[in-house]
Scaffold this motif. Structure first.
Motif, PDB file in Angstrom:
ATOM      1  N   PHE A 131       0.673  -1.201   0.003  1.00  0.00           N
ATOM      2  CA  PHE A 131       0.121  -0.122   0.051  1.00  0.00           C
ATOM      3  C   PHE A 131       0.943   1.281  -0.034  1.00  0.00           C
ATOM      4  O   PHE A 131       0.347   2.445  -0.548  1.00  0.00           O
ATOM      5  N   SER A 132       1.867   1.279   0.805  1.00  0.00           N
ATOM      6  CA  SER A 132       3.042   2.439   0.772  1.00  0.00           C
ATOM      7  C   SER A 132       3.414   2.538  -0.625  1.00  0.00           C
ATOM      8  O   SER A 132       3.602   3.752  -1.326  1.00  0.00           O
ATOM      9  N   GLU A 135       0.216   4.018  -2.907  1.00  0.00           N
ATOM     10  CA  GLU A 135       0.097   5.267  -2.542  1.00  0.00           C
ATOM     11  C   GLU A 135       0.884   6.326  -3.176  1.00  0.00           C
ATOM     12  O   GLU A 135       0.744   7.496  -3.679  1.00  0.00           O
ATOM     13  N   LYS A 136       2.358   6.134  -3.155  1.00  0.00           N
ATOM     14  CA  LYS A 136       3.218   6.603  -3.826  1.00  0.00           C
ATOM     15  C   LYS A 136       2.914   6.746  -5.221  1.00  0.00           C
ATOM     16  O   LYS A 136       3.227   7.978  -5.872  1.00  0.00           O
ATOM     17  N   LEU A 138       0.437   6.741  -6.958  1.00  0.00           N
ATOM     18  CA  LEU A 138      -0.763   7.528  -7.016  1.00  0.00           C
ATOM     19  C   LEU A 138      -0.429   9.046  -6.744  1.00  0.00           C
ATOM     20  O   LEU A 138      -0.753   9.811  -7.526  1.00  0.00           O
ATOM     21  N   LYS A 139       0.285   9.427  -5.624  1.00  0.00           N
ATOM     22  CA  LYS A 139       0.570  10.686  -5.609  1.00  0.00           C
ATOM     23  C   LYS A 139       1.570  11.095  -6.629  1.00  0.00           C
ATOM     24  O   LYS A 139       1.497  12.414  -6.817  1.00  0.00           O
TER      25      LYS A 139
END
Length: 150
Positions: A131-132, A135-136, A138-139
């Motif tokens: 998930f990290s 998330e990265k 997507l960011k």
């Protein structure tokens, strides 16, 4: 043309297909089977490879969740036309399946000691690892996995 999606009465690998069909405004029959009564020999025998999900469109049948999801996404204009963008999207989808494989192993494990260890690994290592990174990505791509808004 009548559309049907056959899967269990739970969120699982067919859930993304349900989302895609709803997102695209596609009318379909959502046929759900109880996990606790599976395998139902009559149903398994009608499945091309004896497993779910199964997607039907008219008299055509399609198996394998990724193949079904890609087909539906194509039909509702959600797939990139650029080969690199498609490859990036495929990479994320396959990575999600890598994550899901670890979660499924927990649910299938029968040995209580090993099941507890798998749960610990998922909660303390696996979720953060995957998930990290999701998330990265997507960011870094303004909320999209492939960096482009369609």
């Amino acid at each position: 043309m009548a559309k049907k999606l056959h899967y269990f009465d739970l969120n699982g690998i067919a859930e993304s297909i349900r989302y895609l069909l709803h997102y695209g405004g596609q009318k379909f029959e959502d046929i759900r089977y109880e996990v606790k009564t599976w395998p139902d020999k009559n149903i398994k025998d009608m499945l091309p490879f004896g497993q779910l999900p199964l997607y039907e469109e008219g008299n055509m049948k399609l198996t394998q969740s990724l193949a079904i999801a890609r087909y539906v996404a194509l039909k509702v204009n959600l797939l990139p036309t650029d080969p690199w963008e498609q490859a990036l999207l495929d990479s994320i989808v396959l990575t999600i399946y890598d994550f899901w494989t670890k979660v499924v192993a927990y649910f299938k494990e029968e040995d209580p000691k090993r099941k507890a260890e798998l749960k610990r690994e998922i909660l303390e290592e696996t979720i953060d690892f995957y998930f990290s990174r999701f998330e990265k990505q997507l960011k870094d791509n303004k909320g999209y996995f492939n960096g482009k808004v369609r």
